[in-house]
Enzyme design. Structure first.
Site, PDB file in Angstrom:
ATOM      1  N   ASP A   1       1.022  -1.133  -0.102  1.00 36.03           N
ATOM      2  CA  ASP A   1      -0.051   0.295   0.458  1.00 36.03           C
ATOM      3  C   ASP A   1       1.012   1.414  -0.058  1.00 36.03           C
ATOM      4  O   ASP A   1       1.789   0.996   0.390  1.00 36.03           O
ATOM      5  CB  ASP A   1      -0.432  -0.119   1.430  1.00 36.03           C
ATOM      6  CG  ASP A   1      -1.915   0.774   1.632  1.00 36.03           C
ATOM      7  OD1 ASP A   1      -2.797   0.696   0.743  1.00 36.03           O
ATOM      8  OD2 ASP A   1      -1.634   2.185   1.935  1.00 36.03           O
TER       9      ASP A   1
ATOM     10  N   GLU B   1       1.662  -0.541  -4.780  1.00 37.26           N
ATOM     11  CA  GLU B   1       0.798   0.108  -5.028  1.00 37.26           C
ATOM     12  C   GLU B   1       1.846   1.874  -5.388  1.00 37.26           C
ATOM     13  O   GLU B   1       1.463   2.084  -4.621  1.00 37.26           O
ATOM     14  CB  GLU B   1      -0.356   0.858  -3.805  1.00 37.26           C
ATOM     15  CG  GLU B   1      -1.399   1.712  -4.522  1.00 37.26           C
ATOM     16  CD  GLU B   1      -1.923   2.161  -3.376  1.00 37.26           C
ATOM     17  OE1 GLU B   1      -3.106   3.060  -4.086  1.00 37.26           O
ATOM     18  OE2 GLU B   1      -1.756   2.388  -2.729  1.00 37.26           O
TER      19      GLU B   1
HETATM   20  C1  GLC Z   1      -4.071   3.400  -0.078  1.00 38.76           C
HETATM   21  C2  GLC Z   1      -5.119   2.942  -0.437  1.00 38.76           C
HETATM   22  C3  GLC Z   1      -6.559   3.046  -0.101  1.00 38.76           C
HETATM   23  C4  GLC Z   1      -5.840   3.686   1.098  1.00 38.76           C
HETATM   24  C5  GLC Z   1      -4.672   4.639   0.450  1.00 38.76           C
HETATM   25  C6  GLC Z   1      -4.930   4.855   2.734  1.00 38.76           C
HETATM   26  O1  GLC Z   1      -4.039   4.155  -1.358  1.00 38.76           O
HETATM   27  O2  GLC Z   1      -5.361   1.713  -1.841  1.00 38.76           O
HETATM   28  O3  GLC Z   1      -7.679   2.703  -0.325  1.00 38.76           O
HETATM   29  O4  GLC Z   1      -7.223   4.254   1.576  1.00 38.76           O
HETATM   30  O5  GLC Z   1      -3.528   3.406   0.691  1.00 38.76           O
HETATM   31  O6  GLC Z   1      -4.310   3.550   3.407  1.00 38.76           O
END
Ligand code: GLC
Ligand code: CA
Length: 523
Positions: free
Chosen positions: A204, A267
């Site tokens: 994440d 991500e």
């Molecule tokens: C990422 C996740 C999202 C979350 C954010 C904070 O972007 O995909 O859903 O709110 O991180 O952890």
């Protein structure tokens, strides 16, 4: 499970992102859970996916539905137990599917014992696990950074008179990656899960972690583009710092020390493909880095082809691109790209199944699930409550999996699921009964992908095509796609047609005729 090539299992593979709370509820409390997944693995085996990524499964107060972790080596009691997770990993393994978990290293929950201790005094043992700063000379927040709600990214902690940083909600304090002990904690967390047979992590906010040591102000945003920034600022100093790459070089060594090597899928929310490429390092950082320029590309031949071409020219030789078009933040491609049009949705699936590298589907993509307009009083996502701008309210893509046409779409026996279900006329059971359905098409596409591209990052070559057509070769396949509402001719010979989506392709002396929003795969 061994693809027989000696190459990493995710090359040519299809992963399936499963938003645990919304997939299948086993105990009737209205929330999806791990036992619900175990009970529905047949669907994924039938569909033919190689691995699943579970959205956060760790204990959490759920200010951000699991993305605020209060314990990194356990399972959220509402979702199940560690024994359930072990069983899920084993049951998936028996069906040839690997399980990835979601790891959240950029921030923890404010309820995590580290933060509770850190907040208690300036000299506490965990103080430096988080980012603290004195008020600015005028008495306000230390700098101009904003969180994901558009409010200041700093909250004053009364106990010590300093502000702490939160790039997301105040309940999600950012961890301080300048602190060596934080690195040690996460290395232990990786080992804990890898030792349990977890195949890897989706990381994440992988472009986060480090923040500018001087906490300098962010510059203004020049254009309105979710990839470049939000709320009028470019996140130059609070994300994507060069030091983050050292973390992934360390983690890659850990991942590679396991058999088979564990997968790190980041991500990586960056706007420039050169920046994205850096997360692969010299093939010594992340093995996969999510491509948001692709997610936000227009659904046109020119738009998609350009991102694919540029991506492949930037990534290091021998690396593996990853393509996805829906997730729990950005919404579903059947809505964003295809405007709910079934034929376009099928064409999008055909494209996702034939690009080189790894493809990640989001739960429901296989039946063409759409974003759901969740009324404000039923919205559950605190970060985007009532938002209509930018990504909008994220609940729209988190609604229950549509299994059948019964109440709550067969997701739960509870009177009310945690989020309302969309139009249950679109469901797995009905599409299973119809060999012409999107679900069957998706299954055929995945089988074709596995047979033709499995175990390899197919060499990609763009073929010349006129307006509206995207034509390419990937591995031994030729793909022709008409991304327009007009019939089109591709002036060439494509070989044996293995699969077509949309109108039946025709052959004429001028070439191959493709109907509007239709495509084919040939060999
Ligand atoms: C990422 C996740 C999202 C979350 C954010 C904070 O972007 O995909 O859903 O709110 O991180 O952890
Ligand atoms: Ca449940």
């Amino acid at each position: 499970m061994n693809n027989g090539t000696g190459r990493p299992w995710w090359h040519g593979a299809v992963l399936y992102q499963l938003y645990v709370r919304s997939w299948a509820d086993s105990n009737g409390d209205g929330y999806g859970d791990l036992r619900g997944i175990i009970g529905h693995l047949d669907h994924l085996e039938w569909l033919g996916v190689d691995g699943i990524w579970l959205s956060p499964t760790m204990p959490s107060p759920d200010a951000d539905w699991g993305y605020d972790v209060s314990g990194y080596t356990a399972v959220h009691p509402e979702l199940g137990t560690l024994a359930d997770l072990d069983e899920l990993i084993a049951a998936a393994g028996q069906r040839g599917m690997r399980v990835l978990l979601d790891l959240v290293p950029n921030h923890s929950s404010s309820a995590h014992p580290w933060f509770v201790d850190a907040e208690s005094s300036r000299t506490s043992a965990h103080r430096d696990y988080y980012v603290w700063a004195d008020p600015s000379p005028s008495g306000g927040p230390p700098n101009n950074w904003l969180d994901m709600t558009g409010a200041p990214a700093w909250t004053l902690s009364q106990q010590t008179g300093q502000y702490y940083l939160h790039n997301f909600l105040p309940a999600q304090p950012d961890l301080n990656w300048w602190e060596p002990a934080v690195h040690e904690e996460f290395q232990r967390i990786l080992d804990f899960w890898f030792d349990r047979g977890v195949a890897g992590f989706r990381i994440d906010v992988a472009h986060g972690l480090y923040k500018d040591a001087l906490l300098r102000d962010n510059p203004p945003l020049r254009e309105d583009n979710p990839l470049h920034g939000r709320f009028g600022l470019r996140p130059v100093h609070n994300f994507n710092q060069p030091e983050v790459h050292g973390v992934y070089r360390d983690w890659r060594k850990i991942a590679d020390s396991y058999t088979p090597p564990r997968l790190l899928l980041g991500e990586t929310w960056v706007s420039e493909l050169d920046e994205l490429a850096k997360y692969y390092g010299d093939n010594d950082e992340l093995q996969l880095a999510f491509n948001f320029p692709f997610v936000f590309a227009p659904f046109t031949a020119g738009g998609l082809a350009a991102v694919v071409r540029r991506t492949l020219s930037r990534l290091p030789a021998g690396s593996c691109p990853v393509w996805t078009a829906s997730n729990h933040d950005v919404g579903r491609f059947a809505s964003r790209w295809c405007d709910g049009d079934e034929q376009r949705t099928r064409l999008a699936l055909l494209l996702l199944a034939t690009l080189p590298g790894t493809t990640v589907l989001y739960y429901g993509d296989e039946i063409g699930m759409l974003d759901v307009d969740v009324p404000p009083e039923l919205q559950r996502d605190e970060m985007t409550l009532g938002q209509t701008e930018g990504q909008g309210n994220r609940d729209r893509a988190r609604t229950p999996m549509q299994w059948d046409a019964t109440a709550s779409a067969g997701f739960t026996t509870a009177a009310r699921p945690w989020l309302p279900a969309g139009d249950a006329a679109r469901n797995v059971a009905a599409q299973r009964d119809d060999p012409g359905s999107t679900l069957w098409l998706c299954r055929e596409l995945l089988a074709l992908r596995r047979a033709e591209l499995g175990g390899q990052v197919g060499p990609y070559e763009e073929l010349e095509a006129t307006d509206g057509l995207w034509a390419y070769r990937c591995g031994g396949l030729t793909v022709l796609a008409n991304l327009s509402g007009r019939a089109a001719i591709w002036p060439g010979e494509c070989g044996e047609i293995l699969l077509a989506a949309g109108a039946e392709p025709g052959r004429s002396p001028d070439g191959i005729a493709l109907g509007p929003w239709s495509g084919l795969i040939a060999r």
